[in-house]
Write a protein that holds these residues in place. Structure first.
Motif, PDB file in Angstrom:
ATOM      1  N   LEU A  30     -48.568 123.002 -19.950  1.00 59.77           N
ATOM      2  CA  LEU A  30     -46.819 122.890 -19.190  1.00 59.77           C
ATOM      3  C   LEU A  30     -47.805 122.683 -18.128  1.00 59.77           C
ATOM      4  O   LEU A  30     -48.802 123.678 -17.198  1.00 59.77           O
ATOM      5  CB  LEU A  30     -46.247 123.834 -19.396  1.00 59.77           C
ATOM      6  CG  LEU A  30     -45.499 124.360 -20.954  1.00 59.77           C
ATOM      7  CD1 LEU A  30     -45.007 125.614 -21.036  1.00 59.77           C
ATOM      8  CD2 LEU A  30     -45.123 122.747 -21.764  1.00 59.77           C
ATOM      9  N   GLU A  31     -46.890 121.728 -17.023  1.00 58.25           N
ATOM     10  CA  GLU A  31     -47.332 121.496 -15.339  1.00 58.25           C
ATOM     11  C   GLU A  31     -46.052 123.029 -14.765  1.00 58.25           C
ATOM     12  O   GLU A  31     -45.303 123.718 -14.999  1.00 58.25           O
ATOM     13  CB  GLU A  31     -46.683 120.859 -14.669  1.00 58.25           C
ATOM     14  CG  GLU A  31     -46.914 119.291 -15.636  1.00 58.25           C
ATOM     15  CD  GLU A  31     -47.957 118.646 -14.405  1.00 58.25           C
ATOM     16  OE1 GLU A  31     -48.314 118.633 -14.141  1.00 58.25           O
ATOM     17  OE2 GLU A  31     -49.038 117.420 -15.748  1.00 58.25           O
ATOM     18  N   ASP A  32     -47.819 123.816 -14.110  1.00 60.84           N
ATOM     19  CA  ASP A  32     -47.033 124.278 -12.768  1.00 60.84           C
ATOM     20  C   ASP A  32     -46.605 123.828 -11.464  1.00 60.84           C
ATOM     21  O   ASP A  32     -47.267 122.369 -11.226  1.00 60.84           O
ATOM     22  CB  ASP A  32     -47.881 125.855 -13.152  1.00 60.84           C
ATOM     23  CG  ASP A  32     -48.598 126.290 -14.347  1.00 60.84           C
ATOM     24  OD1 ASP A  32     -47.536 126.799 -15.267  1.00 60.84           O
ATOM     25  OD2 ASP A  32     -49.706 125.413 -14.776  1.00 60.84           O
ATOM     26  N   PHE A  33     -46.483 124.634 -10.666  1.00 61.42           N
ATOM     27  CA  PHE A  33     -46.379 124.134  -8.744  1.00 61.42           C
ATOM     28  C   PHE A  33     -47.167 124.818  -8.199  1.00 61.42           C
ATOM     29  O   PHE A  33     -46.765 126.062  -8.624  1.00 61.42           O
ATOM     30  CB  PHE A  33     -45.390 123.026  -8.840  1.00 61.42           C
ATOM     31  CG  PHE A  33     -43.908 123.865  -8.643  1.00 61.42           C
ATOM     32  CD1 PHE A  33     -43.738 124.478  -7.260  1.00 61.42           C
ATOM     33  CD2 PHE A  33     -43.187 124.117  -9.757  1.00 61.42           C
ATOM     34  CE1 PHE A  33     -42.458 125.287  -7.744  1.00 61.42           C
ATOM     35  CE2 PHE A  33     -41.783 125.097  -8.994  1.00 61.42           C
ATOM     36  CZ  PHE A  33     -41.718 125.875  -8.352  1.00 61.42           C
ATOM     37  N   ARG A  56     -45.183 127.352 -15.743  1.00 64.29           N
ATOM     38  CA  ARG A  56     -43.757 126.861 -16.603  1.00 64.29           C
ATOM     39  C   ARG A  56     -43.674 128.136 -16.987  1.00 64.29           C
ATOM     40  O   ARG A  56     -44.734 128.429 -18.247  1.00 64.29           O
ATOM     41  CB  ARG A  56     -44.344 125.750 -17.435  1.00 64.29           C
ATOM     42  CG  ARG A  56     -43.525 124.900 -17.585  1.00 64.29           C
ATOM     43  CD  ARG A  56     -42.159 124.939 -16.973  1.00 64.29           C
ATOM     44  NE  ARG A  56     -41.667 124.025 -17.915  1.00 64.29           N
ATOM     45  CZ  ARG A  56     -41.295 121.895 -18.138  1.00 64.29           C
ATOM     46  NH1 ARG A  56     -42.189 122.218 -17.646  1.00 64.29           N
ATOM     47  NH2 ARG A  56     -39.940 121.568 -19.124  1.00 64.29           N
ATOM     48  N   ILE A 106     -41.771 114.471 -12.572  1.00 62.96           N
ATOM     49  CA  ILE A 106     -42.870 115.511 -13.111  1.00 62.96           C
ATOM     50  C   ILE A 106     -41.532 115.521 -15.077  1.00 62.96           C
ATOM     51  O   ILE A 106     -39.960 115.657 -14.362  1.00 62.96           O
ATOM     52  CB  ILE A 106     -42.983 116.808 -12.595  1.00 62.96           C
ATOM     53  CG1 ILE A 106     -43.037 117.805 -13.109  1.00 62.96           C
ATOM     54  CG2 ILE A 106     -41.444 117.232 -11.514  1.00 62.96           C
ATOM     55  CD1 ILE A 106     -44.660 117.153 -14.139  1.00 62.96           C
ATOM     56  N   ASP A 161     -61.426 122.261 -13.963  1.00 58.54           N
ATOM     57  CA  ASP A 161     -59.571 122.642 -14.322  1.00 58.54           C
ATOM     58  C   ASP A 161     -58.990 122.113 -12.966  1.00 58.54           C
ATOM     59  O   ASP A 161     -60.052 121.912 -12.061  1.00 58.54           O
ATOM     60  CB  ASP A 161     -59.644 124.312 -14.607  1.00 58.54           C
ATOM     61  CG  ASP A 161     -60.196 125.141 -13.983  1.00 58.54           C
ATOM     62  OD1 ASP A 161     -60.667 124.444 -12.220  1.00 58.54           O
ATOM     63  OD2 ASP A 161     -60.979 125.650 -13.835  1.00 58.54           O
ATOM     64  N   SER A 162     -57.555 122.776 -12.483  1.00 59.71           N
ATOM     65  CA  SER A 162     -57.227 122.063 -11.536  1.00 59.71           C
ATOM     66  C   SER A 162     -57.228 123.017 -10.190  1.00 59.71           C
ATOM     67  O   SER A 162     -57.124 124.843 -10.602  1.00 59.71           O
ATOM     68  CB  SER A 162     -55.769 121.654 -11.834  1.00 59.71           C
ATOM     69  OG  SER A 162     -55.696 120.357 -12.541  1.00 59.71           O
ATOM     70  N   PHE A 201     -47.927 120.034  -8.334  1.00 58.64           N
ATOM     71  CA  PHE A 201     -47.207 120.193  -9.296  1.00 58.64           C
ATOM     72  C   PHE A 201     -49.231 120.125 -10.312  1.00 58.64           C
ATOM     73  O   PHE A 201     -49.631 118.869  -9.898  1.00 58.64           O
ATOM     74  CB  PHE A 201     -46.743 119.421 -10.292  1.00 58.64           C
ATOM     75  CG  PHE A 201     -44.866 119.550 -10.092  1.00 58.64           C
ATOM     76  CD1 PHE A 201     -44.520 120.815 -11.336  1.00 58.64           C
ATOM     77  CD2 PHE A 201     -44.665 119.327  -8.967  1.00 58.64           C
ATOM     78  CE1 PHE A 201     -43.528 120.128 -11.270  1.00 58.64           C
ATOM     79  CE2 PHE A 201     -43.113 120.152  -8.878  1.00 58.64           C
ATOM     80  CZ  PHE A 201     -42.585 120.706  -9.599  1.00 58.64           C
ATOM     81  N   ALA A 202     -48.948 120.630 -11.501  1.00 62.07           N
ATOM     82  CA  ALA A 202     -50.492 120.708 -12.327  1.00 62.07           C
ATOM     83  C   ALA A 202     -50.186 121.549 -13.718  1.00 62.07           C
ATOM     84  O   ALA A 202     -50.138 122.484 -13.076  1.00 62.07           O
ATOM     85  CB  ALA A 202     -52.048 120.320 -11.244  1.00 62.07           C
ATOM     86  N   ASP A 203     -51.084 121.594 -14.153  1.00 63.49           N
ATOM     87  CA  ASP A 203     -51.827 122.322 -15.392  1.00 63.49           C
ATOM     88  C   ASP A 203     -52.638 122.776 -14.818  1.00 63.49           C
ATOM     89  O   ASP A 203     -53.769 122.537 -15.430  1.00 63.49           O
ATOM     90  CB  ASP A 203     -51.683 122.077 -16.958  1.00 63.49           C
ATOM     91  CG  ASP A 203     -51.534 122.417 -17.489  1.00 63.49           C
ATOM     92  OD1 ASP A 203     -51.399 123.960 -17.883  1.00 63.49           O
ATOM     93  OD2 ASP A 203     -52.081 122.185 -19.412  1.00 63.49           O
TER      94      ASP A 203
END
Length: 654
Positions: A203-206, A221, A629, A261-262, A195-197
């Motif tokens: 909002l957390e995405d995955f 998300r 989460i 960013d991730s 998971f990470a935004d």
């Protein structure tokens, strides 16, 4: 006085397999049917005329049709005695009883109460029932408001369908075609989840890893959930399709290029390819800051083609960027040879992404078959150590001396505890200010047994003189070592055995060295596991550990996922474990005795189980990974569990 089979009229001689009890003539007595080799079945009529009974037949609505998995409890009149039966579709080998429960009541002509607990969690109770009746009970179609409130009050978490339809899909693969005596599959180790935004909306995405043949998937998300209640939507498959033949094992979100960013790193694993195949190269996908990913340049990673397993991220050298450890899991077709592990130092600069593998120079390239890894400061010097678990090996703490990793062969107290370690988590479990370790193992609910004096053994060598390396699993019975695998599969793998040992009996009475010769065993590689229990390595504060077993119920299944977190809202860390395995070799059968387990601290450094009725956490199937989460924005961490070849399991915190 115990009566003999002759007095019971059950003394007929036969070679039989499978038997059932069933009321064949409807007189209320259980008759016996026995299946015989090379002959008709034997039927024994029960002619007893004494005693009373009731028969309970269930009709499921929310549960399955016959109510399989229900528990029925009968309380007798004027006694404290309670009879409990569990409705199952099988009892013993090839034996399927009728889906009804028979309660013998002796001289009781009625029962005080009867309670049914359905697999759905619904309950029904009935009072003052007459004996010598057959009762058909239908599961209520809906749960009463009172029952629903009661269930909610007693559970810490509740199952929800926030991620309905989001699932992992496994592609069947026969691992045993290359190594017939392989203990278990390595093609079903996923899925991992991260998971990470990734798009900067808060909002957390995955990312959900997928098996070979299916591209990995990233779910974003929704700011406003759709009518279905699903919080996420699938977008941006483009960059992942080109690597669909790779088996995703472990995904990681972290800032690889230091742009804020991730980015996404995905470990390629499994065994669906030959050793060194390009499908085993890991991948790095760079994020543009809006959740749009593209494959990193080819020279961003060292290009190692090794089947990986776990991965962990940390700035272990404190140079301001994040580095990655990737544990080698298996050499395809050559289990248990040691795969290559990688320590990827982040050498990115001036917008150019570059990772260098320094594991060989640091002596970390051959750690064994690594199954889990975490970074944790175990000695309190503010430099994170690398901790790894291995299959057929120890849990190992690799010291970090001011940015230089060093293997220490002895002194931690962990090196002598070898097992089939499969998972790992770190946390201060006894409140003394240092980091302890929780390690998952195979458990005690299998045919395998291991002690320090009589460990489980595995040999790898040429045992039939053909030049081909074979696997031999071995066990001790008393002081004698015997092969684990039977005659059929052993002879299939090494056909030359038939000439030496022509019958099942001749094989069964021989010790391991009598079958394969001591000289060949001496030349083979030897591995051992002296414990199969999951447990905690308690830290004394100076990086020395003592091993403490988890409670007995935690040994009911192999543990593949662990988290350490306060899940019971008492400001003390708890342990949540998931597991099971449907991939052992066929003679062993599935290891699926668990539904996950929450363990709560007892205040004295020990843990006790929180039963599923109280925790609300039930995960059957081959559970793999756990993510914490906040899904509903209530500032409480919810639980997401991945399951091999199944939908995600989601539990909201109460």
């Amino acid at each position: 006085m115990r009566e003999s089979v002759t007095e019971w009229k059950l003394g007929s001689k036969s070679v039989s397999f499978g038997s059932v009890l069933s009321d064949l003539n409807g007189d209320g007595n259980l008759d016996v049917v026995v299946n015989n080799f090379d002959g008709p079945p034997s039927i024994f009529e029960n002619t007893g005329a004494s005693g009373h009974r009731i028969v309970v037949q269930l009709v499921g609505t929310a549960s399955n049709r016959f109510g399989i998995g229900s528990t029925v409890a009968v309380r007798l009149v004027n006694t404290d005695q309670k009879l409990t039966r569990y409705l199952t579709s099988a009892r013993g080998f090839m034996s399927c009883p009728e889906p009804a429960l028979h309660f013998g009541l002796g001289n009781q002509k009625e029962i005080q109460s009867l309670t049914v607990t359905w697999p759905s969690g619904r309950n029904q109770s009935f009072e003052s029932l007459k004996a010598n009746r057959r009762y058909t009970i239908t599961e209520p179609a809906t749960v009463s408001v009172e029952e629903k409130l009661s269930q909610e009050r007693r559970s810490l978490f509740v199952a929800v369908d926030r991620l309905k339809g989001v699932r992992h899909r496994e592609r069947p693969f026969d691992d045993f075609s290359r190594q017939p005596l392989l203990p278990g599959k390595h093609s079903q180790l996923g899925p991992g989840i991260a998971f990470a935004d990734v798009d900067g909306d808060g909002l957390e995405d995955f990312y959900l890893a997928q098996a070979a043949g299916t591209a990995g998937r990233i779910y974003f998300r929704r700011s406003k959930p759709g009518k279905t209640g699903n919080l996420f939507e699938l977008r941006g498959l483009g960059p992942f399709r080109q690597h669909a033949e790779c088996e995703d094992v472990t995904p990681l979100f972290f800032d690889a290029d230091n742009d804020g960013d991730s980015d996404l790193y995905v470990v390629s694993g499994g065994v669906e390819g030959s050793a060194g195949s390009p499908v085993f190269k890991d991948r790095l996908y760079l994020n543009d800051g809006n959740g749009n990913f593209s494959a990193a340049p080819n020279n961003a990673l060292p290009g190692v083609s090794a089947s990986g397993g776990p991965a962990a991220v940390a700035d272990y050298d404190k140079d301001g960027d994040l580095d990655v450890f990737v544990g080698g899991r298996v050499v395809p077709g050559k289990y248990p040879e040691t795969p290559r592990s990688c320590l990827l130092r982040n050498d990115s600069s001036n917008g150019i992404v570059r990772f260098s593998d320094i594991a060989p120079g640091a002596g970390l390239g051959e750690l064994g078959m690594v199954t889990a890894a975490v970074w944790a400061d175990t000695n309190g010097d503010a430099w994170p150590e690398l901790v790894v678990t291995t299959e057929w090996g120890p849990v190992e703490v690799i010291q970090n001396v001011q940015g230089s990793l060093r293997r220490v062969s002895a002194g931690s107290g962990m090196e002598k505890v070898t097992g089939w370690w499969s998972s790992l988590a770190a946390g201060d479990l006894d409140g003394d200010g240092d980091i302890d370790l929780v390690a998952g193992n195979t458990g005690l609910n299998t045919k395998y047994k291991a002690t320090v004096s009589k460990p489980e053994l595995l040999f790898y060598g040429d045992f039939d003189g053909t030049g081909t390396q074979r696997i031999l699993e071995a066990k001790f019975e008393g002081e004698v070592c015997f092969p684990h695998r039977g005659y059929s599969c052993s002879n299939h793998a090494m056909p030359g055995l038939r000439a030496k040992l022509p019958t099942f009996h001749s094989f069964a009475i021989k010790s391991l060295e009598s079958i394969y010769s001591q000289s060949r065993l001496d030349k083979a590689c030897r591995y051992e596991a002296n414990t199969l229990v999951s447990g905690i390595f308690m830290n004394d504060g100076d990086g020395r550990f003592s091993f403490v077993q988890l409670p007995r119920i935690a040994q009911a299944f192999p543990v593949s996922g662990i988290v350490v977190h306060d899940l019971t809202n008492d400001d003390k860390p708890d342990i949540y474990i998931v597991g099971n395995s449907g991939s052992p070799q066929r003679e062993t059968g599935n290891m699926d005795g668990g539904v996950s387990l929450l363990l709560k601290v007892d205040g004295l450094g020990g843990f006790y189980p929180v039963w599923p009725r109280e925790s609300g956490l039930v995960v059957p199937g081959d559970a793999r990974r756990i993510a914490l989460i906040d899904l509903n924005g209530d500032s409480k961490l919810d639980i997401v569990v991945t399951v091999n070849d199944a939908e995600l399991k989601v539990f909201e915190a109460r």
